[in-house]
Design an enzyme around this catalytic site. Structure first.
Site, PDB file in Angstrom:
ATOM      1  N   HIS A  85      45.021 -13.181  40.022  1.00 34.64           N
ATOM      2  CA  HIS A  85      45.356 -13.531  41.404  1.00 34.64           C
ATOM      3  C   HIS A  85      44.679 -12.614  42.401  1.00 34.64           C
ATOM      4  O   HIS A  85      44.079 -11.621  42.037  1.00 34.64           O
ATOM      5  CB  HIS A  85      46.860 -13.417  41.629  1.00 34.64           C
ATOM      6  CG  HIS A  85      47.662 -14.270  40.730  1.00 34.64           C
ATOM      7  ND1 HIS A  85      47.465 -15.618  40.647  1.00 34.64           N
ATOM      8  CD2 HIS A  85      48.652 -13.980  39.868  1.00 34.64           C
ATOM      9  CE1 HIS A  85      48.324 -16.119  39.766  1.00 34.64           C
ATOM     10  NE2 HIS A  85      49.034 -15.147  39.274  1.00 34.64           N
TER      11      HIS A  85
ATOM     12  N   TRP B 202      55.329  -7.701  47.791  1.00 34.96           N
ATOM     13  CA  TRP B 202      54.662  -6.446  48.183  1.00 34.96           C
ATOM     14  C   TRP B 202      53.831  -6.013  46.968  1.00 34.96           C
ATOM     15  O   TRP B 202      54.322  -5.313  46.080  1.00 34.96           O
ATOM     16  CB  TRP B 202      55.693  -5.378  48.581  1.00 34.96           C
ATOM     17  CG  TRP B 202      55.067  -4.039  48.889  1.00 34.96           C
ATOM     18  CD1 TRP B 202      55.043  -2.939  48.067  1.00 34.96           C
ATOM     19  CD2 TRP B 202      54.371  -3.648  50.085  1.00 34.96           C
ATOM     20  NE1 TRP B 202      54.370  -1.902  48.674  1.00 34.96           N
ATOM     21  CE2 TRP B 202      53.945  -2.315  49.913  1.00 34.96           C
ATOM     22  CE3 TRP B 202      54.044  -4.312  51.280  1.00 34.96           C
ATOM     23  CZ2 TRP B 202      53.223  -1.621  50.889  1.00 34.96           C
ATOM     24  CZ3 TRP B 202      53.334  -3.621  52.247  1.00 34.96           C
ATOM     25  CH2 TRP B 202      52.937  -2.292  52.051  1.00 34.96           C
TER      26      TRP B 202
ATOM     27  N   TYR C  92      55.300  -2.286  39.557  1.00 33.52           N
ATOM     28  CA  TYR C  92      54.891  -3.621  39.980  1.00 33.52           C
ATOM     29  C   TYR C  92      56.098  -4.566  40.081  1.00 33.52           C
ATOM     30  O   TYR C  92      56.218  -5.335  41.020  1.00 33.52           O
ATOM     31  CB  TYR C  92      53.855  -4.169  38.993  1.00 33.52           C
ATOM     32  CG  TYR C  92      53.270  -5.488  39.425  1.00 33.52           C
ATOM     33  CD1 TYR C  92      52.435  -5.568  40.525  1.00 33.52           C
ATOM     34  CD2 TYR C  92      53.570  -6.662  38.735  1.00 33.52           C
ATOM     35  CE1 TYR C  92      51.907  -6.793  40.938  1.00 33.52           C
ATOM     36  CE2 TYR C  92      53.044  -7.880  39.138  1.00 33.52           C
ATOM     37  CZ  TYR C  92      52.218  -7.933  40.236  1.00 33.52           C
ATOM     38  OH  TYR C  92      51.706  -9.139  40.651  1.00 33.52           O
TER      39      TYR C  92
ATOM     40  N   SER D 215      49.401 -17.447  43.336  1.00 34.66           N
ATOM     41  CA  SER D 215      50.462 -16.807  42.555  1.00 34.66           C
ATOM     42  C   SER D 215      51.701 -17.692  42.548  1.00 34.66           C
ATOM     43  O   SER D 215      51.891 -18.546  43.415  1.00 34.66           O
ATOM     44  CB  SER D 215      50.804 -15.449  43.153  1.00 34.66           C
ATOM     45  OG  SER D 215      51.631 -15.606  44.278  1.00 34.66           O
TER      46      SER D 215
HETATM   47  N1  CTP Z   1      54.827 -10.402  43.725  1.00 34.99           N
HETATM   48  C1  CTP Z   1      54.395  -9.590  44.766  1.00 34.99           C
HETATM   49  N2  CTP Z   1      54.260  -8.247  44.568  1.00 34.99           N
HETATM   50  C2  CTP Z   1      54.554  -7.686  43.377  1.00 34.99           C
HETATM   51  C3  CTP Z   1      54.986  -8.501  42.306  1.00 34.99           C
HETATM   52  C4  CTP Z   1      55.112  -9.859  42.511  1.00 34.99           C
HETATM   53  O1  CTP Z   1      54.113 -10.075  45.860  1.00 34.99           O
HETATM   54  N3  CTP Z   1      54.444  -6.360  43.231  1.00 34.99           N
HETATM   55  C5  CTP Z   1      55.016 -11.848  43.957  1.00 34.99           C
HETATM   56  C6  CTP Z   1      53.781 -12.674  43.580  1.00 34.99           C
HETATM   57  O2  CTP Z   1      53.690 -13.759  44.482  1.00 34.99           O
HETATM   58  C7  CTP Z   1      54.128 -13.181  42.179  1.00 34.99           C
HETATM   59  C8  CTP Z   1      55.650 -13.337  42.270  1.00 34.99           C
HETATM   60  O3  CTP Z   1      56.089 -12.288  43.135  1.00 34.99           O
HETATM   61  O4  CTP Z   1      53.531 -14.431  41.875  1.00 34.99           O
HETATM   62  C9  CTP Z   1      56.359 -13.242  40.933  1.00 34.99           C
HETATM   63  O5  CTP Z   1      56.038 -12.017  40.328  1.00 34.99           O
HETATM   64  P1  CTP Z   1      55.611 -11.908  38.795  1.00 34.99           P
HETATM   65  O6  CTP Z   1      56.627 -12.581  37.963  1.00 34.99           O
HETATM   66  O7  CTP Z   1      55.313 -10.503  38.519  1.00 34.99           O
HETATM   67  O8  CTP Z   1      54.279 -12.784  38.793  1.00 34.99           O
HETATM   68  P2  CTP Z   1      52.908 -12.434  38.055  1.00 34.99           P
HETATM   69  O9  CTP Z   1      53.168 -12.302  36.596  1.00 34.99           O
HETATM   70  O10 CTP Z   1      52.235 -11.298  38.737  1.00 34.99           O
HETATM   71  O11 CTP Z   1      51.963 -13.651  38.330  1.00 34.99           O
HETATM   72  P3  CTP Z   1      52.085 -15.229  38.300  1.00 34.99           P
HETATM   73  O12 CTP Z   1      51.925 -15.584  39.754  1.00 34.99           O
HETATM   74  O13 CTP Z   1      50.915 -15.639  37.465  1.00 34.99           O
HETATM   75  O14 CTP Z   1      53.381 -15.686  37.759  1.00 34.99           O
END
Ligand code: CTP
Length: 286
Positions: free
Chosen positions: A260, A228, A242, A206
């Site tokens: 992921h 989280w 989320y 991620s």
């Molecule tokens: N993250 C997390 N828990 C969440 C949302 C996000 O741990 N509920 C962390 C993840 O490591 C994620 C990062 O925060 O890669 C950034 O979030 P986001 O912008 O939502 O990333 P995604 O779109 O889920 O994925 P990508 O990693 O492809 O960017």
């Protein structure tokens, strides 16, 4: 918090005493283990770089900075901010802003959420798919203005753009190269090698964990916020969205996680927290 813990699926989250304490907000108990951090940091992996050499055309070359904006840059305490809904109501903004260097993910908005996530950004990832997701591919003047205004707020920050895996929109190139330092990297492969040694072998890492890795090469100590990947608050058991910036009523969905394996990443980060390697905030900041 016993109530909250019941929500955690023991198959992927280690329910140790340390997590229990963290969830109860006693994060001051966390103790940094510098030796362990130094042993785990990313430094050694630059040796692999020669494996990833790409040919680029002059057009792209003209957009690249002469030297990497992070070359020889070192900071004391860094904050890496993920985008989890757990940040909502956390009041972690001032603590995050007090870090010497702040990494953020995916051009996440801060202005309306500054109390919980802070205002400062020193580096943010910018995946061109953001344009499609949030800015209607910059099709209308209003979309462009909207994007430009948000870009302008980040002036001086470094944008991390995965250029070899995606095509970058021409307009974005024009806008950002006039304003920013940019890192173009196809570093995912490289970072995969690194995490493999920690037994984290995933389809695709991620963005958040990539930022942790980068931070580990630049920072003396790393504090993580907004990591989280679960749909409930570990402190109260209440439902969480989320993203911290999701509009009210948007339910937690695992659709964001399709590419992921965030729970496995979380498990590893949590283990590292327990070892004193990095501090993972899961409760309100005081
Ligand atoms: N993250 C997390 N828990 C969440 C949302 C996000 O741990 N509920 C962390 C993840 O490591 C994620 C990062 O925060 O890669 C950034 O979030 P986001 O912008 O939502 O990333 P995604 O779109 O889920 O994925 P990508 O990693 O492809 O960017």
């Amino acid at each position: 918090s016993q109530f909250a813990l019941n929500f955690l699926d023991p198959s992927f989250i280690p329910l140790t005493h340390a997590l229990n304490e963290e969830l109860q907000g006693k994060s001051s108990k966390w103790k940094f283990n510098r030796t362990a951090f130094y042993q785990q940091r990313y430094y050694d992996y630059v040796g692999y770089l020669h494996k990833y050499v790409f040919s680029i055309n002059n057009n792209l070359k003209s957009l690249l900075p002469d030297a990497s904006p992070i070359q020889n840059k070192h900071y004391n305490v860094c904050a890496v901010v993920g985008n989890s809904g757990i940040l909502t109501g956390s009041h972690c903004g001032p603590e995050i802003d007090s870090a010497d260097f702040i990494f953020r993910c995916n051009f996440a908005p801060t202005e309306s959420y500054y109390k919980d996530v802070g205002r400062k950004t020193n580096l943010t990832t910018f995946n061109p798919s953001i344009l499609e997701r949030y800015y209607n591919n910059l099709l209308t003047i209003q979309d462009r203005n909207n994007f430009f205004l948000n870009l302008k707020k980040l002036e001086g920050a470094i944008l991390w753009i995965p250029v070899f895996t995606y095509h970058i929109h021409k307009t974005v190139n024009l806008l950002i190269t006039t304003l920013y330092h940019i890192i173009f990297l196809n570093s995912r492969n490289l970072l995969h090698l690194y995490w493999k040694t920690k037994n984290l072998s995933l389809k695709r890492l991620s963005t958040g964990i990539l930022m942790y890795t980068l931070a580990s090469a630049m920072c003396e100590e790393i504090h993580l916020y907004g990591f989280w990947p679960f749909g409930w608050d570990p402190n109260t058991g209440k439902e969480l969205p989320y993203h911290y910036y999701d509009k009210k009523g948007i339910k937690f969905t695992t659709k964001w996680q399709e590419t992921h394996e965030l729970p496995s990443e979380f498990k590893l980060l949590y283990k590292m927290h327990g070892e004193g390697v990095t501090k993972l905030s899961l409760s309100h900041c005081s």
